[in-house]
Write a protein that holds these residues in place. Structure first.
Motif, PDB file in Angstrom:
ATOM      1  N   THR A   1     -19.761 -31.005  35.277  1.00  0.00           N
ATOM      2  CA  THR A   1     -20.255 -29.700  35.702  1.00  0.00           C
ATOM      3  C   THR A   1     -21.617 -29.899  36.354  1.00  0.00           C
ATOM      4  OG1 THR A   1     -19.123 -28.661  33.842  1.00  0.00           O
ATOM      5  CG2 THR A   1     -20.801 -27.358  34.961  1.00  0.00           C
ATOM      6  N   ILE A   2     -21.714 -29.451  37.585  1.00  0.00           N
ATOM      7  CA  ILE A   2     -22.968 -29.586  38.325  1.00  0.00           C
ATOM      8  C   ILE A   2     -23.698 -28.242  38.370  1.00  0.00           C
ATOM      9  CG2 ILE A   2     -22.266 -31.588  39.678  1.00  0.00           C
ATOM     10  CD1 ILE A   2     -21.518 -29.676  41.941  1.00  0.00           C
ATOM     11  N   SER A   3     -24.993 -28.297  38.556  1.00  0.00           N
ATOM     12  CA  SER A   3     -25.810 -27.088  38.493  1.00  0.00           C
ATOM     13  C   SER A   3     -25.741 -26.233  39.748  1.00  0.00           C
ATOM     14  CB  SER A   3     -27.262 -27.459  38.212  1.00  0.00           C
ATOM     15  OG  SER A   3     -27.741 -28.341  39.218  1.00  0.00           O
ATOM     16  N   ASP A   4     -25.490 -26.869  40.882  1.00  0.00           N
ATOM     17  CA  ASP A   4     -25.436 -26.122  42.143  1.00  0.00           C
ATOM     18  C   ASP A   4     -24.588 -26.897  43.146  1.00  0.00           C
ATOM     19  OD1 ASP A   4     -27.303 -27.730  44.120  1.00  0.00           O
ATOM     20  OD2 ASP A   4     -28.385 -27.645  42.208  1.00  0.00           O
ATOM     21  N   THR A   5     -24.348 -26.288  44.290  1.00  0.00           N
ATOM     22  CA  THR A   5     -23.473 -26.915  45.289  1.00  0.00           C
ATOM     23  C   THR A   5     -24.249 -27.450  46.490  1.00  0.00           C
ATOM     24  OG1 THR A   5     -23.050 -24.781  46.342  1.00  0.00           O
ATOM     25  CG2 THR A   5     -21.489 -25.494  44.643  1.00  0.00           C
ATOM     26  N   SER A   6     -25.505 -27.760  46.282  1.00  0.00           N
ATOM     27  CA  SER A   6     -26.294 -28.308  47.385  1.00  0.00           C
ATOM     28  C   SER A   6     -25.780 -29.699  47.749  1.00  0.00           C
ATOM     29  CB  SER A   6     -27.772 -28.392  47.000  1.00  0.00           C
ATOM     30  OG  SER A   6     -27.977 -29.397  46.016  1.00  0.00           O
ATOM     31  N   PHE A   7     -26.039 -30.088  48.960  1.00  0.00           N
ATOM     32  CA  PHE A   7     -25.610 -31.398  49.437  1.00  0.00           C
ATOM     33  C   PHE A   7     -26.114 -32.501  48.516  1.00  0.00           C
ATOM     34  CE2 PHE A   7     -26.223 -35.308  51.764  1.00  0.00           C
ATOM     35  CZ  PHE A   7     -24.989 -35.486  52.373  1.00  0.00           C
ATOM     36  N   ASN A   8     -27.405 -32.474  48.191  1.00  0.00           N
ATOM     37  CA  ASN A   8     -27.998 -33.532  47.374  1.00  0.00           C
ATOM     38  C   ASN A   8     -27.364 -33.620  45.989  1.00  0.00           C
ATOM     39  OD1 ASN A   8     -29.693 -34.383  49.393  1.00  0.00           O
ATOM     40  ND2 ASN A   8     -31.411 -33.118  48.718  1.00  0.00           N
ATOM     41  N   THR A   9     -27.069 -32.476  45.369  1.00  0.00           N
ATOM     42  CA  THR A   9     -26.462 -32.481  44.037  1.00  0.00           C
ATOM     43  C   THR A   9     -25.063 -33.080  44.079  1.00  0.00           C
ATOM     44  OG1 THR A   9     -27.748 -30.547  43.362  1.00  0.00           O
ATOM     45  CG2 THR A   9     -25.754 -31.025  42.097  1.00  0.00           C
ATOM     46  N   ILE A  10     -24.261 -32.667  45.053  1.00  0.00           N
ATOM     47  CA  ILE A  10     -22.894 -33.185  45.174  1.00  0.00           C
ATOM     48  C   ILE A  10     -22.924 -34.682  45.473  1.00  0.00           C
ATOM     49  CG2 ILE A  10     -20.716 -33.030  46.452  1.00  0.00           C
ATOM     50  CD1 ILE A  10     -21.242 -30.487  44.958  1.00  0.00           C
ATOM     51  N   TYR A  11     -23.696 -35.058  46.450  1.00  0.00           N
ATOM     52  CA  TYR A  11     -23.756 -36.457  46.874  1.00  0.00           C
ATOM     53  C   TYR A  11     -24.228 -37.354  45.726  1.00  0.00           C
ATOM     54  CZ  TYR A  11     -23.870 -39.943  50.634  1.00  0.00           C
ATOM     55  OH  TYR A  11     -23.606 -41.023  51.450  1.00  0.00           O
ATOM     56  N   LYS A  12     -25.253 -36.914  45.014  1.00  0.00           N
ATOM     57  CA  LYS A  12     -25.790 -37.682  43.889  1.00  0.00           C
ATOM     58  C   LYS A  12     -24.742 -37.807  42.784  1.00  0.00           C
ATOM     59  CE  LYS A  12     -29.630 -37.686  40.609  1.00  0.00           C
ATOM     60  NZ  LYS A  12     -29.329 -37.085  39.343  1.00  0.00           N
TER      61      LYS A  12
END
Length: 193
Positions: free
Chosen positions: A103-114
């Motif tokens: 579960t990720i906190s947001d759908t920003s590029f950096n969050t997904i990529y990381k």
């Protein structure tokens, strides 16, 4: 396009008359197991035995279930932004192998990529498929860029028949679209060991 599945007409009648709970029960009890079997038979030969699957999860569990049961990954990661209990329960009910829910906190590029890069550090296989079907658009964009950067196969579960008034695919018309395969689409990037 017509569906050739046994309970399609009954399911369609229930759904069109507003009996959504009965339609959903019929779908998952009778139709979906046959859809999974047909989908597997049609597409399982496209994947390696040592495949790792990364799935983007939104509100529809069906694409993840179809991909996971067809690919039969050695490891499966499901990335989502929120826990929809009924969606997770459906995935658990129909997916044959275990999966890791992230579960990720947001759908920003950096969050997904990381998040995808962290998965990459955990696994040993070079055969990775990213199923972008269920993710939000921003998740799909980041996952696709990551997949191209790291030579991952990118898939999307689509359909050939659509029921406009229900806003659903016609059962039995699901297709697996390999959006990007680095071995075919960019073989010049193949790095010899």
């Amino acid at each position: 396009m017509e569906s050739n599945l046994k309970y399609t007409d009954e399911w369609l009648a229930l759904a069109k008359h507003g009996n959504f709970q009965l339609a959903e029960k019929l779908y998952f009890d009778k139709l979906f197991p046959e859809i999974i079997k047909n989908f597997q038979n049609k597409y399982e030969g496209l994947f390696n035995e040592e495949e790792v699957l990364i799935s983007m999860l939104g509100f529809s569990p069906e694409p993840i279930i179809l991909s996971a049961n067809t690919i039969k990954p050695i490891k499966h990661y499901v990335i989502t932004t929120e826990h929809k209990e009924e969606v997770i329960n459906r995935v658990e009910e129909f997916v044959e192998n275990e999966f890791n829910l992230i579960t990720i906190s947001d759908t920003s590029f950096n969050t997904i990529y990381k998040s995808l890069k962290e998965i990459l550090y955990e696994i040993e296989s070079q055969k990775i498929t990213i199923d972008i079907t269920g993710g939000k658009k921003s998740m799909v964009a980041a996952a696709s860029i990551f997949g191209k950067d790291y030579r991952c196969k990118i898939t999307y579960v689509d359909f050939e028949g659509y029921i406009k008034e229900l806003r659903k695919p016609l059962p039995g018309t699901e297709v697996l679209n390999i959006v990007y395969n680095p071995d075919i689409n960019q073989p010049e990037l193949f790095l010899k060991e």
